[in-house]
Design a protein around this motif. Structure first.
Motif, mmCIF file in Angstrom:
data_model
loop_
_atom_site.group_PDB
_atom_site.id
_atom_site.type_symbol
_atom_site.label_atom_id
_atom_site.label_comp_id
_atom_site.label_asym_id
_atom_site.label_seq_id
_atom_site.Cartn_x
_atom_site.Cartn_y
_atom_site.Cartn_z
ATOM 1 N N ASP A 2 -0.322 14.034 -2.959
ATOM 2 C CA ASP A 2 -0.215 13.866 -0.981
ATOM 3 C C ASP A 2 0.139 12.185 -0.426
ATOM 4 O OD1 ASP A 2 -1.964 13.559 1.797
ATOM 5 O OD2 ASP A 2 -3.763 14.239 0.594
ATOM 6 N N PHE A 3 0.976 12.703 0.626
ATOM 7 C CA PHE A 3 2.325 11.760 0.606
ATOM 8 C C PHE A 3 1.374 11.356 1.906
ATOM 9 C CE2 PHE A 3 5.541 13.557 -1.876
ATOM 10 C CZ PHE A 3 6.128 12.700 -2.284
ATOM 11 N N GLN A 4 0.846 11.774 2.652
ATOM 12 C CA GLN A 4 0.511 11.166 4.550
ATOM 13 C C GLN A 4 -1.159 10.533 3.759
ATOM 14 O OE1 GLN A 4 -0.525 14.286 6.839
ATOM 15 N NE2 GLN A 4 -0.724 13.147 8.824
ATOM 16 N N ALA A 5 -2.044 11.084 3.023
ATOM 17 C CA ALA A 5 -3.449 11.007 2.405
ATOM 18 C C ALA A 5 -3.085 9.546 2.415
ATOM 19 C CB ALA A 5 -4.066 11.442 1.703
ATOM 20 N N GLY A 6 -1.971 9.370 1.077
ATOM 21 C CA GLY A 6 -1.698 8.034 0.897
ATOM 22 C C GLY A 6 -1.097 6.922 1.222
ATOM 23 N N ILE A 7 -0.029 7.066 2.302
ATOM 24 C CA ILE A 7 -0.281 6.553 3.711
ATOM 25 C C ILE A 7 -0.402 5.535 4.507
ATOM 26 C CG2 ILE A 7 1.619 6.626 5.222
ATOM 27 C CD1 ILE A 7 3.682 8.588 3.982
ATOM 28 N N LEU A 8 -1.693 6.820 4.608
ATOM 29 C CA LEU A 8 -3.140 6.472 5.844
ATOM 30 C C LEU A 8 -3.501 5.148 5.323
ATOM 31 C CD1 LEU A 8 -3.995 9.349 7.619
ATOM 32 C CD2 LEU A 8 -2.548 7.984 8.414
ATOM 33 N N ARG A 9 -4.001 5.616 3.982
ATOM 34 C CA ARG A 9 -5.179 4.088 3.275
ATOM 35 C C ARG A 9 -4.515 2.964 3.792
ATOM 36 N NH1 ARG A 9 -5.863 8.830 -0.192
ATOM 37 N NH2 ARG A 9 -4.769 7.795 -1.873
ATOM 38 N N ASP A 10 -2.944 2.357 3.776
ATOM 39 C CA ASP A 10 -1.964 1.517 3.020
ATOM 40 C C ASP A 10 -2.165 1.203 4.752
ATOM 41 O OD1 ASP A 10 -0.668 -0.492 2.493
ATOM 42 O OD2 ASP A 10 -0.208 0.377 0.477
ATOM 43 N N GLY A 11 -1.943 -0.898 5.144
ATOM 44 C CA GLY A 11 -2.044 -0.928 5.983
ATOM 45 C C GLY A 11 -0.367 -1.263 6.264
ATOM 46 N N ASN A 12 0.478 -0.843 5.293
ATOM 47 C CA ASN A 12 1.889 -0.766 5.703
ATOM 48 C C ASN A 12 2.853 0.487 4.232
ATOM 49 O OD1 ASN A 12 4.724 -0.673 4.777
ATOM 50 N ND2 ASN A 12 4.513 -3.221 4.203
ATOM 51 N N PRO A 13 2.531 1.009 5.761
ATOM 52 C CA PRO A 13 3.707 3.065 4.881
ATOM 53 C C PRO A 13 4.385 3.143 3.896
ATOM 54 C CG PRO A 13 3.316 2.461 7.570
ATOM 55 C CD PRO A 13 2.839 1.363 7.133
ATOM 56 N N GLU A 15 5.138 1.149 1.834
ATOM 57 C CA GLU A 15 4.979 0.325 0.700
ATOM 58 C C GLU A 15 4.169 1.261 -0.362
ATOM 59 O OE1 GLU A 15 3.179 -3.481 0.583
ATOM 60 O OE2 GLU A 15 4.903 -4.548 1.037
ATOM 61 N N SER A 16 3.457 1.714 0.941
ATOM 62 C CA SER A 16 1.995 3.002 0.116
ATOM 63 C C SER A 16 3.436 4.285 -0.533
ATOM 64 C CB SER A 16 2.043 3.658 1.752
ATOM 65 O OG SER A 16 0.626 4.442 0.741
ATOM 66 N N LEU A 17 4.242 4.704 1.119
ATOM 67 C CA LEU A 17 5.170 6.072 0.467
ATOM 68 C C LEU A 17 5.925 5.468 -1.025
ATOM 69 C CD1 LEU A 17 6.777 8.443 1.045
ATOM 70 C CD2 LEU A 17 8.534 6.926 2.416
ATOM 71 N N GLU A 18 6.789 4.158 -1.181
ATOM 72 C CA GLU A 18 7.067 4.116 -1.982
ATOM 73 C C GLU A 18 6.359 4.241 -3.440
ATOM 74 O OE1 GLU A 18 9.299 -0.274 -4.129
ATOM 75 O OE2 GLU A 18 8.842 -0.163 -2.378
ATOM 76 N N LYS A 19 4.836 3.628 -3.618
ATOM 77 C CA LYS A 19 4.229 3.695 -5.264
ATOM 78 C C LYS A 19 4.505 5.215 -5.225
ATOM 79 C CE LYS A 19 0.913 -0.330 -3.403
ATOM 80 N NZ LYS A 19 -0.141 -0.477 -3.474
ATOM 81 N N GLN A 20 4.050 6.477 -4.332
ATOM 82 C CA GLN A 20 4.123 7.450 -4.491
ATOM 83 C C GLN A 20 5.395 8.328 -4.911
ATOM 84 O OE1 GLN A 20 1.716 9.445 -3.493
ATOM 85 N NE2 GLN A 20 0.379 7.845 -2.997
ATOM 86 N N LEU A 21 6.546 7.062 -4.915
ATOM 87 C CA LEU A 21 7.801 8.057 -5.917
ATOM 88 C C LEU A 21 8.208 7.455 -6.925
ATOM 89 C CD1 LEU A 21 9.889 8.237 -1.566
ATOM 90 C CD2 LEU A 21 8.721 9.662 -3.112
ATOM 91 N N ILE A 22 7.489 6.664 -7.602
ATOM 92 C CA ILE A 22 7.628 6.120 -8.483
ATOM 93 C C ILE A 22 7.567 6.588 -10.040
ATOM 94 C CG2 ILE A 22 6.775 4.008 -10.489
ATOM 95 C CD1 ILE A 22 8.454 2.872 -7.657
ATOM 96 N N VAL A 96 10.760 15.992 -3.242
ATOM 97 C CA VAL A 96 10.445 14.846 -2.755
ATOM 98 C C VAL A 96 11.643 13.742 -3.087
ATOM 99 C CG1 VAL A 96 10.251 13.314 -4.716
ATOM 100 C CG2 VAL A 96 8.389 14.991 -4.780
ATOM 101 N N GLU A 97 12.818 14.596 -3.371
ATOM 102 C CA GLU A 97 14.613 14.278 -3.408
ATOM 103 C C GLU A 97 14.776 14.516 -2.150
ATOM 104 O OE1 GLU A 97 16.646 16.895 -5.054
ATOM 105 O OE2 GLU A 97 15.408 16.794 -6.938
ATOM 106 N N ASN A 98 14.297 14.809 -1.111
ATOM 107 C CA ASN A 98 14.799 14.489 0.546
ATOM 108 C C ASN A 98 13.811 13.521 1.418
ATOM 109 O OD1 ASN A 98 16.013 16.972 0.534
ATOM 110 N ND2 ASN A 98 14.401 18.167 1.405
ATOM 111 N N ILE A 99 12.643 13.195 0.342
ATOM 112 C CA ILE A 99 11.715 11.848 0.726
ATOM 113 C C ILE A 99 12.461 11.085 0.498
ATOM 114 C CG2 ILE A 99 9.428 10.950 0.980
ATOM 115 C CD1 ILE A 99 8.103 13.890 0.839
ATOM 116 N N ILE A 100 13.111 10.326 -0.846
ATOM 117 C CA ILE A 100 13.298 9.643 -1.574
ATOM 118 C C ILE A 100 14.688 9.086 -0.333
ATOM 119 C CG2 ILE A 100 14.689 8.838 -2.924
ATOM 120 C CD1 ILE A 100 12.547 10.656 -5.399
ATOM 121 N N ASP A 101 15.298 10.575 0.292
ATOM 122 C CA ASP A 101 16.784 10.436 0.791
ATOM 123 C C ASP A 101 16.425 8.874 1.984
ATOM 124 O OD1 ASP A 101 18.139 11.262 -1.258
ATOM 125 O OD2 ASP A 101 18.923 13.160 -0.296
#
Length: 352
Positions: A2-13, A15-22, A96-101
């Motif tokens: 759930d990328f969107q929920a993770g981004i909304l919980r973090d003040g920096n979208p 950085e939140s997105l990067e955590k989801q892509l590790i 996920v590959e497209n999001i990483i790009d």
């Protein structure tokens, strides 16, 4: 995921997105191709293949007929079953590959802001980018050239950070590989136990067939010999079952240590990680030098010594017995060999 929920919980979208892509294995951003497991967690294909190979060390050496295998998801420990194609049979996660790009394009276009990286207290315009090995503290290049650390041995901060993580990751891989080897030994012991029972049953059937030809005259002697086979069967299976219990206990202890190490790997802060990594690594290394467990020698499950020959006269039936000389030589020698083989194993076999 759930990328969107993770981004909304973090003040920096971002950085939140990067955590989801590790990737939970290499702790780096997913590298193409990204595969999606049945439990919906993602892994780099290379990392997934490394975990698969560690869990199935003989997968590539099974000849032309390649069977499937299994391993556990590093995120949720869900068992993943693979077909004969192995990791290459898993579906790619193109989303996920497209999001990483998109993420990499966005990061390459953003200017680096001051304050996004820790700055040196002595030199406010200098980023903390090196690690003083002598003082064991992070510092900046100016401190090394002109400041308090000019006479110290230093190394790049990221190198030290990645070095410790790499060492712990290697320890985890060692434990995982060791657990897989233990599981293989347990399976072999279980197969040996089954073979012992099957061979015992085969010996019983053969003995019954020969005794049946002599009818009632052989019934009493048959019961006596069957009981001797059963005693030896119980002796061997009890010994093998004892080894199985020992290996299962060791596997459980090692698995708990793996879970602790995996939790430590989730720590992203360099300083916080370094505070606990050395002790954890030391614990893992000490555990790998732990108790030594025994094995059974090859052919331990055989019951060949219980074969008898009935090629003699009916008058000799009343004195019929197993080939006592061969039996005594076989069992005495086997018990000595088992004791001699098991003891050295307990001095050289260490849990992995």
């Amino acid at each position: 995921m759930d990328f969107q929920a993770g981004i909304l919980r973090d003040g920096n979208p971002m950085e939140s997105l990067e955590k989801q892509l590790i990737c939970p294995i290499c702790l780096e951003m997913f590298s193409k191709p990204v595969v999606i497991l049945p439990c919906q967690h993602n892994l780099c294909r290379k990392c997934a293949n490394d975990v698969f190979q560690a869990a199935n060390p003989y997968w590539q050496s099974r000849g032309s007929v390649i069977s499937g295998g299994r391993f556990r998801c590093p995120s949720c420990r869900h068992e993943v079953l693979l077909d004969r194609h192995g990791v290459y049979g898993l579906q790619r996660n193109l989303l996920v590959e497209n999001i990483i790009d998109i993420y990499k394009q966005e990061c390459s276009s953003r200017p680096l802001k001051k304050g996004e990286h820790p700055m040196c207290k002595e030199h406010e315009d200098e980023r903390i980018n090196i690690y003083c090995i002598t003082c064991e503290v992070p510092t900046c290049s100016m401190c090394k050239v002109f400041g308090a650390h000019k006479d110290c041995e230093v190394a790049p901060l990221q190198t030290v950070f990645q070095g410790q993580k790499t060492e712990l990751n290697n320890c985890i891989s060692m434990l995982v590989a060791g657990n897989d080897r233990i599981q293989t030994i347990i399976s072999q012991l279980e197969d040996s136990c089954q073979s012992t029972e099957e061979n015992s049953e085969a010996a019983k059937r053969e003995l019954c067939t020969r005794f049946d030809t002599l009818a009632a005259l052989l019934e009493e002697k048959k019961s006596e010999l069957l009981e001797r086979i059963s005693r030896e069967q119980r002796h061997k299976t009890d010994f093998i079952q004892g080894l199985i219990c020992q290996y299962k206990e060791q596997l459980e202890r090692s698995s708990r240590l793996v879970e602790t190490a995996v939790q430590a790997m989730e720590e992203t802060g360099g300083a916080a990680f370094l505070m606990s990594a050395k002790q954890l690594i030391k614990t893992i290394v000490e555990a790998s030098k732990g108790g030594k467990l025994g094995k059974i020698e090859q052919g331990y499950e055989n019951m060949d010594g219980f074969s008898v020959s009935l090629e003699h006269l009916t008058e000799a039936v009343r004195t019929l017995d197993f080939d006592s000389a061969e039996e005594e030589e076989y069992f005495d020698g086997e018990e000595e060999e088992v004791e001699e083989d098991v003891a050295p194993e307990r001095t050289v076999m260490a849990p992995q």
